[in-house]
Design a protein around this motif. Structure first.
Motif, PDB file in Angstrom:
ATOM      1  N   THR A  66       0.862  -1.183   0.000  1.00 23.22           N
ATOM      2  CA  THR A  66       0.000   0.000   0.000  1.00 23.22           C
ATOM      3  C   THR A  66       0.902   1.238   0.000  1.00 23.22           C
ATOM      4  OG1 THR A  66      -0.119   0.119   2.423  1.00 23.22           O
ATOM      5  CG2 THR A  66      -1.850  -1.134   1.300  1.00 23.22           C
ATOM      6  N   THR A  68      -0.222   1.537  -3.138  1.00 21.83           N
ATOM      7  CA  THR A  68      -0.462   0.739  -4.341  1.00 21.83           C
ATOM      8  C   THR A  68       0.286  -0.580  -4.185  1.00 21.83           C
ATOM      9  OG1 THR A  68       1.446   1.648  -5.527  1.00 21.83           O
ATOM     10  CG2 THR A  68      -0.648   2.814  -5.756  1.00 21.83           C
ATOM     11  N   THR A  70       1.874  -2.298  -6.608  1.00 22.09           N
ATOM     12  CA  THR A  70       2.732  -2.549  -7.769  1.00 22.09           C
ATOM     13  C   THR A  70       4.094  -1.899  -7.542  1.00 22.09           C
ATOM     14  OG1 THR A  70       1.877  -0.567  -8.868  1.00 22.09           O
ATOM     15  CG2 THR A  70       0.791  -2.671  -9.373  1.00 22.09           C
ATOM     16  N   TYR A 464     -11.184  -4.442  -5.947  1.00 18.74           N
ATOM     17  CA  TYR A 464     -12.216  -3.412  -6.050  1.00 18.74           C
ATOM     18  C   TYR A 464     -13.525  -3.804  -5.369  1.00 18.74           C
ATOM     19  CZ  TYR A 464      -8.986  -1.903  -9.705  1.00 18.74           C
ATOM     20  OH  TYR A 464      -7.862  -1.520 -10.382  1.00 18.74           O
ATOM     21  N   PHE A 502      -9.723   3.314  -7.137  1.00 17.86           N
ATOM     22  CA  PHE A 502      -8.358   3.717  -6.814  1.00 17.86           C
ATOM     23  C   PHE A 502      -7.880   4.683  -7.899  1.00 17.86           C
ATOM     24  CE2 PHE A 502      -8.988  -0.321  -4.745  1.00 17.86           C
ATOM     25  CZ  PHE A 502      -8.379  -0.156  -3.502  1.00 17.86           C
ATOM     26  N   PRO A 503      -8.155   5.960  -7.730  1.00 23.93           N
ATOM     27  CA  PRO A 503      -7.803   6.928  -8.781  1.00 23.93           C
ATOM     28  C   PRO A 503      -6.304   7.216  -8.812  1.00 23.93           C
ATOM     29  CG  PRO A 503      -8.659   8.076  -6.868  1.00 23.93           C
ATOM     30  CD  PRO A 503      -8.789   6.603  -6.572  1.00 23.93           C
ATOM     31  N   LYS A 504      -5.829   7.681  -9.950  1.00 27.72           N
ATOM     32  CA  LYS A 504      -4.456   8.169 -10.052  1.00 27.72           C
ATOM     33  C   LYS A 504      -4.457   9.603  -9.562  1.00 27.72           C
ATOM     34  CE  LYS A 504      -3.163   5.179 -13.924  1.00 27.72           C
ATOM     35  NZ  LYS A 504      -2.665   5.115 -15.330  1.00 27.72           N
ATOM     36  N   SER A 505      -4.170   9.763  -8.266  1.00 24.49           N
ATOM     37  CA  SER A 505      -4.329  11.064  -7.621  1.00 24.49           C
ATOM     38  C   SER A 505      -3.249  11.253  -6.577  1.00 24.49           C
ATOM     39  CB  SER A 505      -5.715  11.158  -6.965  1.00 24.49           C
ATOM     40  OG  SER A 505      -5.815  12.288  -6.120  1.00 24.49           O
ATOM     41  N   ASN A 506      -2.858  12.502  -6.362  1.00 23.94           N
ATOM     42  CA  ASN A 506      -1.928  12.841  -5.296  1.00 23.94           C
ATOM     43  C   ASN A 506      -2.649  13.246  -4.018  1.00 23.94           C
ATOM     44  OD1 ASN A 506       0.367  12.449  -6.928  1.00 23.94           O
ATOM     45  ND2 ASN A 506       0.144  14.523  -7.794  1.00 23.94           N
ATOM     46  N   ILE A 509      -6.313   8.161  -1.933  1.00 20.68           N
ATOM     47  CA  ILE A 509      -5.866   6.786  -2.174  1.00 20.68           C
ATOM     48  C   ILE A 509      -6.997   5.970  -2.769  1.00 20.68           C
ATOM     49  CG2 ILE A 509      -5.095   4.653  -1.081  1.00 20.68           C
ATOM     50  CD1 ILE A 509      -3.638   6.297   0.981  1.00 20.68           C
ATOM     51  N   SER A 510      -8.162   6.026  -2.112  1.00 17.73           N
ATOM     52  CA  SER A 510      -9.309   5.261  -2.601  1.00 17.73           C
ATOM     53  C   SER A 510     -10.593   5.917  -2.125  1.00 17.73           C
ATOM     54  CB  SER A 510      -9.254   3.811  -2.102  1.00 17.73           C
ATOM     55  OG  SER A 510      -9.428   3.757  -0.693  1.00 17.73           O
ATOM     56  N   ILE A 541      -4.636  10.624   0.966  1.00 17.92           N
ATOM     57  CA  ILE A 541      -3.213  10.306   0.934  1.00 17.92           C
ATOM     58  C   ILE A 541      -2.521  10.701   2.242  1.00 17.92           C
ATOM     59  CG2 ILE A 541      -2.360  12.478  -0.019  1.00 17.92           C
ATOM     60  CD1 ILE A 541      -1.322   8.972  -1.224  1.00 17.92           C
TER      61      ILE A 541
END
Length: 722
Positions: A66, A68, A70, A464, A502-506, A509-510, A541
């Motif tokens: 976490t 993420t 990956t 998800y 789970f957006p691509k965001s700064n 997080i979710s 975040i």
């Protein structure tokens, strides 16, 4: 009954199909580390400078879990392993990606994983991806250990001997620990164990592991361990014996009962016999539980009994076979029924593994008589057989037998209570499918379906989506005197759905929505209770978590009830009520020295309204302790002539750790629902491994004028002899 079977079992059978497949863990072939024996001495001081560390097996890079799941972790960790005849040795170097103070709560044992920079070791010693052992150490050197069960759960109240040390540097902190083989259980002759290592770098909000896992699963997930390869098969442990005697002195006074000061001394012991590498026998003679921390009080606005967790050590060790029986609201065995009203005289428990696929837990406890409470004998037996890749089937038998009631001509109750049952616990190799089905039967004068309890549930979890279907049926005649049965004579269905984005965001997080409903029906399948809730939550975040929800409730009372539980006029049986509520909650960043969690609800409540607030404020004095304030407030407004009430439960708590062996806790609880002020002071000195001095003072008084109801002072010393 027919509806229960038709609705659920097709889905349960579908989930069972997923069991046929892998018999080995997801990562066992991809991640492995070799371990070799050493004859050189190792000093546990947090400095990895001995010769064995230079040639020992090492892990590769840690994977991010976490926020993420990956890629490689930003804050890397390197783990080194070796062993000798008596101990498993683990060294770890935890590198910091950014400078700064490492957040820790305190030096107290059994710390909260999510509130500390810490390192964890998970051992699947049975290679079943279900049962194992967990060991952890925080950046401040605090220890925690636990028994793993059900593949993803840990019982952290387990307490055994092991040693560790931490050395801190500007850019890293170094761990060195040794775990005696006698402290854990495993199969003799094995050449491989499942193993994983986890790290929480709290200041950078990153959780990582050596063998990776999907972020929807906890760090301790045994299905995702790698492989620890031994250089030679593990040998026999031989018979080993430990004795833990104690002595205690106690002075009490009960003013409400008109008693004078009472002095009492006591002594007893626990004994542990390691019969093999996978089987042990525990004995207790005249145990004493006076050092156990007091229960946190709860405001009771419920029509049914509240549940309080077990905290006594003898009942906790190796207890998952008993504790996992049934469901949270229909447990055939609940150890708090034993020995709280009358003293435990002696007990014995045989637990462990018989071969690769059988687990056993057999316990017998004898209590003494006290005033009008008869002495009793409790026999509890459970046998579990592994099936497929990670599932199991369990059978159990529970017998409560009253002693010497034949001579009591005034006794009219049951002389015994017996419950037996079968359970099937489902778990797929990747842990996405989990479930349970069981049938329990209590035995009184005869055997009927009304004296039974049965349930089945199935859960699917992905990154998800999480979807669950729970169903249970508890007969009106089902009696489990040694269990926790919240209510009887009902059929329940409880679907739960949750979806996360789970957006691509700064910033986020979710975020995601949840929908759940819980419905109860009487034996004629007439609806008596329904609660439906729609929620939306956001995890930021910066570690803040916020959520909002709306709920709808319907209740048809089966018995008269006062919604305030203050002794006022009761609503009539068979009346039905319907209301709606709005709720919101927020939890702030636990990395901050000051953090808060707050939940509030407002809306209808039976024939009136209710506004409720639950809050917890924490201030951390790192690393020496914390000050917390826990509050529950309920403002209930009902029409005349029914009671309205403003119920307040507030509990300031001071937790101070002088060192990692010297602890002090002060806990005050004010509860105006029961007109009580409780004070509990608890001092603990761990002067040797699993050996303690406790000094505990407890007092209950009337809040208005501070008149003492009762008070007690206890001094207890225990020591672990090998």
């Amino acid at each position: 009954m027919r509806r229960f079977i038709l609705i659920f079992f097709p889905a349960f059978i579908f989930g069972t199909v997923t069991l046929y497949g892998q018999s080995k863990g997801i990562n066992r072939d991809k991640y492995s580390i070799h371990i070799a024996r050493t004859d050189k001495a190792i000093t546990i001081d947090g400095i990895l400078d001995e010769e064995p560390w230079m040639t020992a097996g090492r892990t590769g890079k840690f994977q991010r879990v976490t926020p993420t799941d990956t890629g490689y972790a930003i804050a890397q960790t390197e783990v080194i392993l070796t062993y000798d005849e008596l101990n498993l040795y683990v060294g770890a170097i935890c590198y910091d990606s950014t400078p700064g103070k490492r957040p820790v709560e305190s030096l107290r044992r059994d710390y909260n994983f999510m509130r500390n920079d810490n390192f964890m070791l998970f051992l699947d010693t049975y290679n079943d991806q279900t049962n194992g052992f967990a060991f952890g150490i925080s950046a401040a050197g605090a220890q925690t250990e636990g028994l793993q069960y059900d593949g993803t759960k840990v019982l952290y109240s387990w307490d055994i001997k092991w040693r560790s040390a931490v050395m801190s540097f500007d850019d890293r902190w170094v761990i060195e620990l040794s775990i005696p083989f006698r402290s854990i259980r495993y199969n003799e002759g094995d050449k491989e164990w499942g193993v994983n290592f986890g790290r929480l770098d709290l200041k950078n909000n990153e959780k990582s592991a050596w063998a990776p896992m999907p972020r929807q699963f906890p760090h301790c997930s045994l299905p995702y361990t790698g492989t620890l390869v031994w250089d030679k098969p593990l040998g026999k442990a031989g018979l080993r014996f430990s004795l833990i005697p104690y002595v205690t002195g106690k002075v009490t006074r009960d003013n409400e009962a008109g008693e004078d000061i009472r002095w009492k001394g006591n002594a007893g012991f626990d004994a542990k016999m390691i019969l093999s590498t996978s089987m042990n026998l525990d004995l207790t003679i005249n145990p004493d539980y006076s050092q156990v921390e007091v229960d946190r009080q709860q405001t009771n606005l419920d029509r049914f009994e509240l549940f309080f967790p077990e905290k006594r050590q003898f009942f906790l060790e190796n207890s998952d076979l008993f504790a996992s029986l049934g469901t949270g609201t229909a447990r055939p065995f609940f150890s708090r029924r034993i020995g709280l009203d009358n003293p435990v005289r002696a007990g014995a428990r045989l637990s462990g593994k018989l071969g690769n696929n059988l687990r056993i837990n057999l316990m017998d406890i004898q209590t003494g008589e006290k005033e009008d409470i008869h002495a009793s004998n409790y026999l509890v037996a459970a046998l579990q057989r592994s099936v497929f890749s990670r599932s199991n089937i369990s059978a159990f038998f529970i017998n409560k037998q009253l002693m010497d009631v034949k001579s009591d001509t005034s006794f009219t109750g049951n002389r015994f209570n017996r419950v037996a049952g079968l359970e099937y616990n489902l778990a797929s190799p990747d842990n996405r499918w989990t479930g349970k089905a069981f049938y329990h039967q209590s035995f009184q004068d005869g055997v009927t379906i009304e004296d039974a309890a049965m349930a089945a549930n199935l859960t699917y979890s992905s990154q998800y989506l999480t979807a669950t279907l729970n169903q249970s049926l508890v007969g009106a005649g089902y009696i489990a005197e040694t269990g926790y049965i919240r209510r009887k004579g009902y059929y329940e269905i409880n679907p739960i759905f949750q979806y996360k984005f789970f957006p691509k965001s700064n910033i986020v997080i979710s975020h995601g929505t949840g929908l759940k409903t819980d419905m109860f029906f009487d034996p004629s399948l007439t609806l008596t209770d329904r609660e439906t809730q729609l929620s939306y939550s956001v995890e930021w975040i910066n570690k803040f978590v916020t959520s909002v929800n709306i709920s709808e409730t319907y209740i048809k009372l089966r018995a008269p009830y006062d919604p305030t539980n203050t002794g006022g006029m009761q609503l009539d049986a068979n009346e039905d009520f319907h209301w709606n509520e709005l709720g919101a909650s927020i939890a702030s960043d636990p990395r901050r020295l000051f953090n808060i969690s707050l939940t509030s609800r407002y809306g209808g409540y039976y024939n009136g309204t209710r506004w409720s607030v639950n809050g917890e404020l924490n201030y951390r004095v790192q690393p020496y302790g914390s000050l917390a304030l826990v509050t529950t407030y309920n403002n209930i407004s009902l029409p005349s002539p029914y009671n309205s009430a403003r119920l307040l439960l507030i509990g300031p708590r001071l937790d101070f750790t002088f060192t990692d062996k010297l602890f002090f806790t002060s806990f005050i609880q004010y509860n105006n629902q029961i007109d009580n002020l409780n004070l509990n002071l608890r001092f603990q000195w761990r002067f040797a491994p699993v050996s303690d001095l406790f000094i505990v003072y407890t007092e209950n008084s009337f809040p208005a004028d501070y008149r003492i109801k009762n008070r007690g002072l206890v001094v207890k010393v225990s020591y672990w002899f090998n």
